[in-house]
Design a protein around this motif. Structure first.
Motif, mmCIF file in Angstrom:
data_model
loop_
_atom_site.group_PDB
_atom_site.id
_atom_site.type_symbol
_atom_site.label_atom_id
_atom_site.label_comp_id
_atom_site.label_asym_id
_atom_site.label_seq_id
_atom_site.Cartn_x
_atom_site.Cartn_y
_atom_site.Cartn_z
ATOM 1 N N VAL A 48 21.860 -59.498 -77.118
ATOM 2 C CA VAL A 48 20.707 -59.626 -78.015
ATOM 3 C C VAL A 48 21.061 -60.530 -79.193
ATOM 4 O O VAL A 48 22.134 -60.384 -79.801
ATOM 5 N N SER A 49 20.165 -61.437 -79.536
ATOM 6 C CA SER A 49 20.361 -62.294 -80.695
ATOM 7 C C SER A 49 20.444 -61.447 -81.968
ATOM 8 O O SER A 49 19.662 -60.498 -82.143
ATOM 9 N N ILE A 50 21.370 -61.780 -82.855
ATOM 10 C CA ILE A 50 21.527 -60.989 -84.083
ATOM 11 C C ILE A 50 20.311 -61.117 -84.997
ATOM 12 O O ILE A 50 20.132 -60.318 -85.915
ATOM 13 N N SER A 51 19.457 -62.106 -84.742
ATOM 14 C CA SER A 51 18.243 -62.272 -85.551
ATOM 15 C C SER A 51 17.064 -61.463 -85.019
ATOM 16 O O SER A 51 16.024 -61.351 -85.674
ATOM 17 N N ASP A 52 17.213 -60.878 -83.820
ATOM 18 C CA ASP A 52 16.123 -60.111 -83.199
ATOM 19 C C ASP A 52 16.189 -58.661 -83.687
ATOM 20 O O ASP A 52 16.609 -57.747 -82.971
ATOM 21 N N LYS A 53 15.751 -58.433 -84.928
ATOM 22 C CA LYS A 53 15.910 -57.128 -85.552
ATOM 23 C C LYS A 53 15.125 -56.029 -84.842
ATOM 24 O O LYS A 53 15.574 -54.893 -84.713
ATOM 25 N N LYS A 54 13.935 -56.365 -84.377
ATOM 26 C CA LYS A 54 13.112 -55.341 -83.727
ATOM 27 C C LYS A 54 13.781 -54.810 -82.465
ATOM 28 O O LYS A 54 13.779 -53.601 -82.201
ATOM 29 N N THR A 55 14.366 -55.725 -81.666
ATOM 30 C CA THR A 55 15.062 -55.276 -80.459
ATOM 31 C C THR A 55 16.305 -54.476 -80.820
ATOM 32 O O THR A 55 16.610 -53.457 -80.175
ATOM 33 N N ILE A 56 17.021 -54.899 -81.857
ATOM 34 C CA ILE A 56 18.222 -54.180 -82.284
ATOM 35 C C ILE A 56 17.874 -52.745 -82.681
ATOM 36 O O ILE A 56 18.506 -51.789 -82.221
ATOM 37 N N PHE A 57 16.834 -52.586 -83.519
ATOM 38 C CA PHE A 57 16.419 -51.243 -83.924
ATOM 39 C C PHE A 57 15.962 -50.424 -82.711
ATOM 40 O O PHE A 57 16.289 -49.246 -82.573
ATOM 41 N N PHE A 58 15.210 -51.075 -81.840
ATOM 42 C CA PHE A 58 14.674 -50.380 -80.676
ATOM 43 C C PHE A 58 15.799 -49.857 -79.787
ATOM 44 O O PHE A 58 15.780 -48.700 -79.356
ATOM 45 N N LEU A 59 16.784 -50.690 -79.504
ATOM 46 C CA LEU A 59 17.885 -50.283 -78.625
ATOM 47 C C LEU A 59 18.707 -49.157 -79.260
ATOM 48 O O LEU A 59 19.125 -48.219 -78.565
ATOM 49 N N MET A 60 18.918 -49.240 -80.563
ATOM 50 C CA MET A 60 19.683 -48.186 -81.232
ATOM 51 C C MET A 60 18.944 -46.855 -81.193
ATOM 52 O O MET A 60 19.566 -45.790 -81.114
ATOM 53 N N GLU A 61 17.608 -46.898 -81.219
ATOM 54 C CA GLU A 61 16.819 -45.668 -81.105
ATOM 55 C C GLU A 61 16.776 -45.145 -79.680
ATOM 56 O O GLU A 61 16.357 -44.014 -79.444
ATOM 57 N N ASN A 62 17.197 -45.973 -78.738
ATOM 58 C CA ASN A 62 17.147 -45.571 -77.332
ATOM 59 C C ASN A 62 18.543 -45.453 -76.737
ATOM 60 O O ASN A 62 18.775 -45.795 -75.577
ATOM 61 N N ALA A 63 19.475 -44.946 -77.557
ATOM 62 C CA ALA A 63 20.815 -44.523 -77.137
ATOM 63 C C ALA A 63 21.772 -45.669 -76.821
ATOM 64 O O ALA A 63 22.841 -45.438 -76.267
ATOM 65 N N PHE A 64 21.425 -46.918 -77.168
ATOM 66 C CA PHE A 64 22.366 -48.029 -77.030
ATOM 67 C C PHE A 64 23.234 -48.120 -78.285
ATOM 68 O O PHE A 64 22.770 -47.838 -79.396
ATOM 69 N N THR A 65 24.482 -48.519 -78.109
ATOM 70 C CA THR A 65 25.383 -48.750 -79.242
ATOM 71 C C THR A 65 25.937 -50.168 -79.157
ATOM 72 O O THR A 65 26.017 -50.755 -78.072
ATOM 73 N N ILE A 66 26.333 -50.706 -80.312
ATOM 74 C CA ILE A 66 26.898 -52.060 -80.334
ATOM 75 C C ILE A 66 28.327 -52.013 -79.815
ATOM 76 O O ILE A 66 29.181 -51.326 -80.372
ATOM 77 N N LYS A 67 28.575 -52.744 -78.744
ATOM 78 C CA LYS A 67 29.904 -52.789 -78.124
ATOM 79 C C LYS A 67 30.755 -53.889 -78.746
ATOM 80 O O LYS A 67 31.939 -53.690 -79.029
ATOM 81 N N SER A 68 30.156 -55.066 -78.963
ATOM 82 C CA SER A 68 30.923 -56.198 -79.489
ATOM 83 C C SER A 68 29.957 -57.268 -79.984
ATOM 84 O O SER A 68 28.741 -57.141 -79.849
ATOM 85 N N ARG A 69 30.533 -58.324 -80.539
ATOM 86 C CA ARG A 69 29.741 -59.477 -80.959
ATOM 87 C C ARG A 69 30.312 -60.730 -80.326
ATOM 88 O O ARG A 69 31.524 -60.938 -80.292
#
Length: 592
Positions: A48-69
């Motif tokens: 996911v692009s680091i600028s795509d804030k909506k997707t980032i928030f959405f994934l974090m609310e749906n049990a995804f965690t940041i693995k790496s950059r």
């Protein structure tokens, strides 16, 4: 997400070329996850692009965690949810009559022609043969079929089959011979068997009020029933078997902090392995019985217990916490509140004792008859039906799904009626046109403005500062909004300014609210308008109409408004209800 790219590495599926992921298209991700599980792939990664804030928030609310950059991308990861589980309702009968019971969504009121235990066992064996390694016995009350359960355990042992087994029970019918059979089944591996006790309260009067036991079908005087269940829990723990206590949150029944403390301390003192708090699922039938007044969010419980519950881990379905460093506490929504898109990875295969398969909890009219020769093909047919619901409802569902906290703005359309209708008359008209009644909520709102500002100027500017309390939570939430009327489309654009600037919602408890409002007077702010709302959502396929009934004061006649997320296209509904579009702020219209 039309051009989404899939790559595979070891036991991971990696998704790239991903544009915004949201409630409406998440079903595409869950279908890929489901397919990956079938291929024994353990993890799903999304780039996911680091600028795509909506997707980032959405994934974090749906049990995804940041693995790496990787450069300008985050790699999100989630363990794929194992969907190879079978839920078997052994009987529709129960010796309790819990007032909020939804009957497992399978028309429990219908009379059953139950199949033999031999026929049911053939289904269990076929499921195990196809890697369904988790079996849950439920009901009604499954221990009304205690002899059958013992027989199943013995047969599984004889056939050297050892799936994980859970019994969901009210705990009133535990017998030593059942525990003996379980000990024989598990051997040294105690992890493969678990009891889920449906408790709901540890206060005797409240417990009886909730469970409403059938006097002839319980093994003790009703006033001793709760103590019997507690003793059965202790008896099971004495055999070192796993116990989970389930408590459905029921507002004003079992949700005071002292009630929750009693539950947690009982679990801690008796070395109970898990306590699970669940949000009440209010189906259409229960809505009509006015059950929604008992609904309370898990967030409310967590807010009150944030200092005593220490975060332990996040799984696909739930967050887990530790109480006093030992007792595991799970907070879980019903899967139907998670949304149809997730059902594909969340739900078990649900069978009844007459060999009927119900793919959808909320739509029990869809039912498939199965036998051991066609179980897997019927499961595949049911899966396709669940996929269709995922595409139709996305991360929503036929019942209420609350707005996610990351929403920064939304569009709404408002209507009023030229005709004089009662609430019941409106309900009858909407039901006539196939709208189904959804949850009913109550809101209390306090609007603030600067003391020197004219009320009309406030409405014209559309900068709304308010506190609101709804029936799903405890306490008032502070919010700052900007509401603009777009004349070209006759819609209202609502921006949540506090969320746009990253300001967290502030929650004020009821007993502190007056003090806080007095504090705000020092900043030249005053409460100039207070409203109380009843809202009812009516749902038809993917469309919905929210009926709002608002009043200024206790004795005021309520004004009725209609709110939709999309413009109403059904001309018959517009004509029948005499609707015209509202072109001014709702609060201005209500306050006239």
């Amino acid at each position: 997400m039309a051009n989404i790219k899939k790559d595979y590495k070891d036991n991971v599926v990696i998704l790239s070329n991903v544009t915004e992921i949201n409630d409406t298209n998440y079903w595409k991700i869950t279908q890929i996850e489901r397919e990956s599980v079938e291929k024994n792939i353990e993890f799903i990664n999304i780039k996911v692009s680091i600028s795509d804030k909506k997707t980032i928030f959405f994934l974090m609310e749906n049990a995804f965690t940041i693995k790496s950059r990787e450069g300008n991308f985050y790699i999100f990861e989630k363990k794929c949810q194992n969907i190879k589980s079978l839920r078997l309702s052994l009987t529709g009968e129960c010796n309790y009559q819990c007032f909020f019971c939804h009957g497992e969504g399978s028309k429990m009121g219908d009379k059953r022609e139950e199949n033999s235990k031999e026929e049911m066992y053939s289904l269990i064996k076929e499921a195990i043969k196809n890697n369904y390694t988790d079996i849950t016995f439920t009901g009604g009350e499954p221990l009304l079929k205690l002899d059958d359960i013992i027989w199943y355990l013995n047969k599984l042992s004889e056939d050297n089959l050892k799936p994980y087994i859970t019994i969901v029970t009210n705990g009133s019918l535990i017998e030593d011979r059942l525990l003996d059979a379980i000990e024989n089944y598990v051997g040294e591996n105690r992890e493969i068997f678990k009891f889920n006790f449906s408790m709901h309260s540890l206060k005797n009067e409240v417990y009886l009020d909730i469970v409403r036991p059938v006097i002839k079908a319980i093994p003790t005087d009703k006033n001793n029933l709760l103590e019997l269940v507690k003793e059965n829990i202790k008896k099971i723990k004495a055999r070192n078997l796993i116990v989970k206590l389930n408590f459905v949150l029921l507002k004003n029944k079992n949700t005071d902090k002292k009630d929750i403390e009693e539950i947690l301390d009982f679990a801690y003192e008796n070395k109970v392995d898990y306590v699970k708090f669940l949000e009440l699922l209010v189906t259409e039938d229960l809505i009509k019985k006015d059950m929604y007044k008992f609904y309370l969010t898990l967030d409310t419980l967590l807010d009150e217990w944030k200092n005593e519950l220490v975060f332990y881990k996040r799984t696909t379905r739930r967050d887990e916490y530790l109480y006093k460093g030992e007792t595991k506490v799970e907070l879980q929504q019903c899967i139907c509140m998670e949304g149809c898109a997730k059902c594909l990875i969340n739900t078990s295969v649900f069978l009844t004792s007459e060999s009927k398969y119900f793919p959808c909890f909320l739509k029990p009219e869809k039912v498939l008859n199965v036998d051991s020769n066609e179980l897997i093909s019927k499961i595949a047919e049911g899966t396709e039906y669940v996929k269709e619901l995922g595409r139709e409802y996305g991360n929503g569902s036929p019942i209420l799904v609350r707005n996610k906290k990351h929403v920064e703005e939304k569009e709404e359309y408002y209507y009023i009626s030229k005709k004089a209708f009662t609430e019941k008359e409106i309900e009858n008209i909407l039901e006539e046109y196939s709208y189904k009644i959804g949850p009913k909520r109550n809101f209390k709102e306090k609007y603030l403005k600067t003391i020197s500002m004219d009320k009309e100027d406030y409405f014209k500017e559309g900068k709304i500062y308010k506190f609101y309390e709804n029936s799903e939570e405890k306490g008032f939430v502070e919010t700052l909004q900007e509401i603009k009327y777009i004349e070209e489309n006759k819609k209202f654009l609502i921006k949540f300014l506090n969320k746009k600037i990253g300001y967290e919602d502030k929650k004020i408890s009821k007993d502190k609210m007056d003090d806080y409002l007095n504090y705000l007077k020092a900043f030249n702010l005053e409460v100039f308008l207070e409203l109380e709302w009843d809202t009812i959502e009516y749902i038809k396929d993917s469309a919905s109409i929210s009926l709002g009934l608002a009043k200024l004061n206790k004795d005021d006649k309520r004004k009725i408004t209609f709110m939709t997320k999309e413009k109403i296209k059904d001309k018959e509904i517009i004509e029948k209800l005499g609707l015209v579009e509202l072109e001014e702020l709702v609060i201005k219209y209500i306050s006239k």
